[in-house]
Write an enzyme that holds these catalytic residues in place. Structure first.
Site, PDB file in Angstrom:
ATOM      1  CB  THR A 126      -0.908  -0.002   1.257  1.00 39.82           C
ATOM      2  OG1 THR A 126      -1.498   1.277   1.399  1.00 39.82           O
ATOM      3  CG2 THR A 126      -0.134  -0.315   2.530  1.00 39.82           C
ATOM      4  CG  ASP A 127      -1.125   4.993  -0.951  1.00 41.53           C
ATOM      5  OD1 ASP A 127      -1.649   4.348  -0.015  1.00 41.53           O
ATOM      6  OD2 ASP A 127      -1.734   5.877  -1.582  1.00 41.53           O
ATOM      7  CD  GLU A 128      -3.247   3.748   4.527  1.00 40.64           C
ATOM      8  OE1 GLU A 128      -3.005   3.478   5.718  1.00 40.64           O
ATOM      9  OE2 GLU A 128      -4.390   3.927   4.090  1.00 40.64           O
ATOM     10  CE1 TYR A 151      -3.414  -2.521   5.875  1.00 39.88           C
ATOM     11  CE2 TYR A 151      -3.163  -0.187   5.355  1.00 39.88           C
ATOM     12  CZ  TYR A 151      -3.316  -1.503   4.940  1.00 39.88           C
ATOM     13  OH  TYR A 151      -3.360  -1.802   3.596  1.00 39.88           O
ATOM     14  CE  LYS A 155      -0.243  -4.551   3.059  1.00 35.42           C
ATOM     15  NZ  LYS A 155      -0.703  -5.877   2.545  1.00 35.42           N
TER      16      LYS A 155
HETATM   17  P1  NAD Z   1     -10.056  -6.952   2.582  1.00 36.95           P
HETATM   18  O1  NAD Z   1     -10.001  -6.674   4.043  1.00 36.95           O
HETATM   19  O2  NAD Z   1     -11.289  -6.623   1.832  1.00 36.95           O
HETATM   20  O3  NAD Z   1      -9.761  -8.500   2.311  1.00 36.95           O
HETATM   21  C1  NAD Z   1      -8.760  -9.205   3.001  1.00 36.95           C
HETATM   22  C2  NAD Z   1      -8.991 -10.693   2.723  1.00 36.95           C
HETATM   23  O4  NAD Z   1      -7.943 -11.414   3.381  1.00 36.95           O
HETATM   24  C3  NAD Z   1     -10.311 -11.234   3.280  1.00 36.95           C
HETATM   25  O5  NAD Z   1     -10.934 -12.081   2.333  1.00 36.95           O
HETATM   26  C4  NAD Z   1      -9.912 -12.022   4.516  1.00 36.95           C
HETATM   27  O6  NAD Z   1     -10.780 -13.095   4.812  1.00 36.95           O
HETATM   28  C5  NAD Z   1      -8.527 -12.514   4.096  1.00 36.95           C
HETATM   29  N1  NAD Z   1      -7.669 -12.810   5.257  1.00 36.95           N
HETATM   30  C6  NAD Z   1      -7.435 -12.039   6.339  1.00 36.95           C
HETATM   31  N2  NAD Z   1      -6.606 -12.663   7.185  1.00 36.95           N
HETATM   32  C7  NAD Z   1      -6.289 -13.858   6.617  1.00 36.95           C
HETATM   33  C8  NAD Z   1      -5.457 -14.935   6.999  1.00 36.95           C
HETATM   34  N3  NAD Z   1      -4.766 -14.914   8.157  1.00 36.95           N
HETATM   35  N4  NAD Z   1      -5.356 -15.998   6.181  1.00 36.95           N
HETATM   36  C9  NAD Z   1      -6.049 -16.043   5.015  1.00 36.95           C
HETATM   37  N5  NAD Z   1      -6.859 -15.041   4.600  1.00 36.95           N
HETATM   38  C10 NAD Z   1      -6.974 -13.974   5.397  1.00 36.95           C
HETATM   39  O7  NAD Z   1      -8.793  -6.209   1.981  1.00 36.95           O
HETATM   40  P2  NAD Z   1      -8.611  -5.477   0.566  1.00 36.95           P
HETATM   41  O8  NAD Z   1      -9.065  -4.086   0.690  1.00 36.95           O
HETATM   42  O9  NAD Z   1      -9.137  -6.352  -0.477  1.00 36.95           O
HETATM   43  O10 NAD Z   1      -7.013  -5.438   0.492  1.00 36.95           O
HETATM   44  C11 NAD Z   1      -6.290  -6.528  -0.066  1.00 36.95           C
HETATM   45  C12 NAD Z   1      -4.808  -6.218   0.012  1.00 36.95           C
HETATM   46  O11 NAD Z   1      -4.524  -5.025  -0.696  1.00 36.95           O
HETATM   47  C13 NAD Z   1      -4.304  -5.999   1.430  1.00 36.95           C
HETATM   48  O12 NAD Z   1      -3.041  -6.597   1.544  1.00 36.95           O
HETATM   49  C14 NAD Z   1      -4.209  -4.488   1.560  1.00 36.95           C
HETATM   50  O13 NAD Z   1      -3.208  -4.137   2.467  1.00 36.95           O
HETATM   51  C15 NAD Z   1      -3.850  -4.103   0.141  1.00 36.95           C
HETATM   52  N6  NAD Z   1      -4.287  -2.764  -0.302  1.00 36.95           N
HETATM   53  C16 NAD Z   1      -5.583  -2.369  -0.161  1.00 36.95           C
HETATM   54  C17 NAD Z   1      -5.971  -1.132  -0.658  1.00 36.95           C
HETATM   55  C18 NAD Z   1      -7.406  -0.652  -0.554  1.00 36.95           C
HETATM   56  O14 NAD Z   1      -7.682   0.505  -0.896  1.00 36.95           O
HETATM   57  N7  NAD Z   1      -8.345  -1.466  -0.128  1.00 36.95           N
HETATM   58  C19 NAD Z   1      -5.030  -0.295  -1.279  1.00 36.95           C
HETATM   59  C20 NAD Z   1      -3.709  -0.731  -1.369  1.00 36.95           C
HETATM   60  C21 NAD Z   1      -3.356  -1.980  -0.901  1.00 36.95           C
HETATM   61  O1  DAU Z   2      -4.071   4.101   0.596  1.00 34.95           O
HETATM   62  C1  DAU Z   2      -4.324   2.738   0.550  1.00 34.95           C
HETATM   63  C2  DAU Z   2      -5.122   2.316   1.747  1.00 34.95           C
HETATM   64  O2  DAU Z   2      -6.437   2.845   1.567  1.00 34.95           O
HETATM   65  C3  DAU Z   2      -5.180   0.802   1.954  1.00 34.95           C
HETATM   66  O3  DAU Z   2      -3.882   0.344   2.223  1.00 34.95           O
HETATM   67  C4  DAU Z   2      -6.117   0.446   3.117  1.00 34.95           C
HETATM   68  O4  DAU Z   2      -6.231  -0.962   3.210  1.00 34.95           O
HETATM   69  C5  DAU Z   2      -7.479   1.045   2.816  1.00 34.95           C
HETATM   70  O5  DAU Z   2      -8.354   0.790   3.898  1.00 34.95           O
HETATM   71  C6  DAU Z   2      -7.371   2.556   2.579  1.00 34.95           C
HETATM   72  O6  DAU Z   2      -7.019   3.247   3.798  1.00 34.95           O
HETATM   73  P1  DAU Z   2      -7.707   4.650   4.209  1.00 34.95           P
HETATM   74  O7  DAU Z   2      -7.585   4.812   5.660  1.00 34.95           O
HETATM   75  O8  DAU Z   2      -7.222   5.749   3.338  1.00 34.95           O
HETATM   76  O9  DAU Z   2      -9.233   4.317   3.763  1.00 34.95           O
HETATM   77  P2  DAU Z   2     -10.632   4.558   4.494  1.00 34.95           P
HETATM   78  O10 DAU Z   2     -11.671   4.180   3.497  1.00 34.95           O
HETATM   79  O11 DAU Z   2     -10.696   3.962   5.841  1.00 34.95           O
HETATM   80  O12 DAU Z   2     -10.659   6.140   4.662  1.00 34.95           O
HETATM   81  C7  DAU Z   2     -10.557   7.014   3.552  1.00 34.95           C
HETATM   82  C8  DAU Z   2     -10.604   8.439   4.088  1.00 34.95           C
HETATM   83  O13 DAU Z   2     -11.911   8.690   4.609  1.00 34.95           O
HETATM   84  C9  DAU Z   2      -9.652   8.698   5.226  1.00 34.95           C
HETATM   85  O14 DAU Z   2      -9.159  10.031   5.122  1.00 34.95           O
HETATM   86  C10 DAU Z   2     -10.514   8.562   6.477  1.00 34.95           C
HETATM   87  C11 DAU Z   2     -11.852   9.062   5.993  1.00 34.95           C
HETATM   88  N1  DAU Z   2     -13.046   8.463   6.653  1.00 34.95           N
HETATM   89  C12 DAU Z   2     -13.133   7.103   6.709  1.00 34.95           C
HETATM   90  C13 DAU Z   2     -14.215   6.502   7.306  1.00 34.95           C
HETATM   91  C14 DAU Z   2     -14.309   4.979   7.385  1.00 34.95           C
HETATM   92  C15 DAU Z   2     -14.049   9.271   7.176  1.00 34.95           C
HETATM   93  O15 DAU Z   2     -13.973  10.514   7.096  1.00 34.95           O
HETATM   94  N2  DAU Z   2     -15.123   8.652   7.763  1.00 34.95           N
HETATM   95  C16 DAU Z   2     -15.249   7.305   7.865  1.00 34.95           C
HETATM   96  O16 DAU Z   2     -16.263   6.819   8.452  1.00 34.95           O
END
Ligand code: NAD
Ligand code: DAU
Length: 337
Positions: A126-128, A151, A155
């Site tokens: 992730t970019d985070e 988190y 990562k």
């Molecule tokens: P998500 O939370 O929707 O899905 C995570 C999945 O992993 C789920 O299906 C869960 O059951 C499975 N899981 C969790 N723990 C496990 C374990 N111990 N063994 C096997 N499976 C397990 O997450 P997402 O948003 O789909 O993110 C997927 C990946 O991409 C993550 O690694 C996250 O860090 C990365 N990522 C997410 C975003 C975003 O915006 N959502 C952006 C950049 C990177």
């Molecule tokens: O940047 C990549 C990341 O983006 C991934 O690595 C993470 O897995 C993914 O969850 C996401 O993280 P963020 O914290 O940026 O996403 P989130 O959707 O939780 O929040 C987006 C923005 O919205 C953030 O500035 C917090 C704000 N927010 C979020 C929630 C849930 C609110 O203002 N209210 C809310 O209820």
């Protein structure tokens, strides 16, 4: 035929990736290992669970013997690791499981990959991990890792482990670092589906702090195409940033959702900020675009319209997801804000 092990393939991005591969890559077998936590759901793979090229295995990435058995049983050639605890707010409440899954789980996969001579290991990061930006600039692959939340710290630790396995034992790996994804099947704890769900139910939209935090939004399908290109064409040991070049404040995104749903901005409610909230993310994807010839297929305006329509047409999925445990989560996460 090639066989890949996808972990976390029942989650948001993983399920979109599995669906894309099964649809577009007819010569690829997908073994999907997912422990089905609160975020994993086989309903995310509706119509694909029984696909002849898809094999679902319920299990934990921390279970080394299971991972090795799966690699042997299916003659897995590559691993794409999506499995993680992914929600920043949850990591602030309970960081332990983030270390267990994101760090120890990745280590388990790495050990198995090395022992079983896996040809390529893709770590979906992730970019985070880069921390937070000021008003100017973008993260490049050379930006310093400076994670701020439990988190992102987990990562970043996993990224370091992956690179260490490459450096020390020659594991063939890539790391991808992506900005915020949005799209179909995202769990409604994340901002966009949470706001859509609340707005459709006429519930308050909880905006953290001043709502001027900036995220760089990428449509999930475009993230998946980038990962596929990295798997096939990425240079050994390289990291690729993947972003949408779509910087928006949270209030801009929420305004768009309300407008599309025909709901009033009166629903916006400013609530207590997230502790340690990163102000701005922006990703420079030049390397992926030039080396891998990757580019996003939709603009943010197109992608968000498709996404909102999808949630409104799939209210049954949404209602099912937010029943039971979700109510309890929402109550405890938002009660003191
Ligand atoms: P998500 O939370 O929707 O899905 C995570 C999945 O992993 C789920 O299906 C869960 O059951 C499975 N899981 C969790 N723990 C496990 C374990 N111990 N063994 C096997 N499976 C397990 O997450 P997402 O948003 O789909 O993110 C997927 C990946 O991409 C993550 O690694 C996250 O860090 C990365 N990522 C997410 C975003 C975003 O915006 N959502 C952006 C950049 C990177
Ligand atoms: O940047 C990549 C990341 O983006 C991934 O690595 C993470 O897995 C993914 O969850 C996401 O993280 P963020 O914290 O940026 O996403 P989130 O959707 O939780 O929040 C987006 C923005 O919205 C953030 O500035 C917090 C704000 N927010 C979020 C929630 C849930 C609110 O203002 N209210 C809310 O209820």
């Amino acid at each position: 035929m090639s066989t890949i092990l996808v972990t976390g393939g029942a989650g948001f991005i993983g399920s979109n990736f599995v669906r894309m591969v099964l649809t577009e890559q007819t010569d690829c077998i997908v073994v999907n290992l997912d422990s089905l936590t609160y975020a994993g759901n086989l309903e995310n793979l509706e119509g694909f669970v029984d696909h002849p090229n898809h094999h679902f295995e319920k299990g934990d990435i921390c279970d080394g013997p299971l991972v090795e058995k799966i690699i042997d049983d299916y003659s897995v050639e590559a691993i794409v690791n999506f499995a993680a605890e992914s929600h920043v707010d949850r990591s602030i409440v309970d960081p332990g499981i983030f270390i267990q899954t994101n760090v120890a789980g990745t280590l388990t996969l790495l050990k198995a990959a090395l022992d079983k001579n896996i040809k390529r290991f893709i770590q979906v990061s992730t970019d985070e991990v880069y921390g937070s930006l000021g008003e100017q600039g973008m993260f490049t692959e050379n930006s310093r890792l400076s994670p701020n939340s439990p988190y992102s710290a987990s990562k970043a630790s996993a990224d370091h482990l992956v690179a260490a396995f490459g450096h020390t034992w020659g594991l063939d790996y890539n790391i991808t670092r992506c900005s915020n994804n949005y799209g179909q099947y995202q769990f409604p704890e994340k901002m966009i589906p949470l706001m859509i769900n609340n707005a459709r139910n006429g519930k308050a939209l909880p905006v953290y702090g001043d709502g001027l935090y900036v995220r760089d939004w990428l449509y999930v399908y475009d993230h998946c195409t980038a990962i596929w290109k990295v798997l096939r064409q990425g240079k050994r040991g390289h990291t690729y940033n993947i972003g949408g070049n779509n910087e928006k404040t949270n209030l801009e995104v929420i305004g768009l959702i309300l407008e599309k749903l025909g709901k009033s901005t009166d629903l916006i409610t400013f609530v207590k900020d997230r502790p340690g909230h990163d102000r701005r993310y922006a990703i420079d994807s030049t390397k992926a675009m030039t080396e891998l010839d990757w580019k996003p297929s939709v603009t943010f305006e197109e992608g968000i319209a498709i996404t909102i329509d999808w949630y409104m047409q799939n209210t049954e999925w949404l209602d099912h997801i937010v029943s039971g445990q979700y109510e309890k989560y929402y109550e405890s996460m938002y009660k003191d804000r």
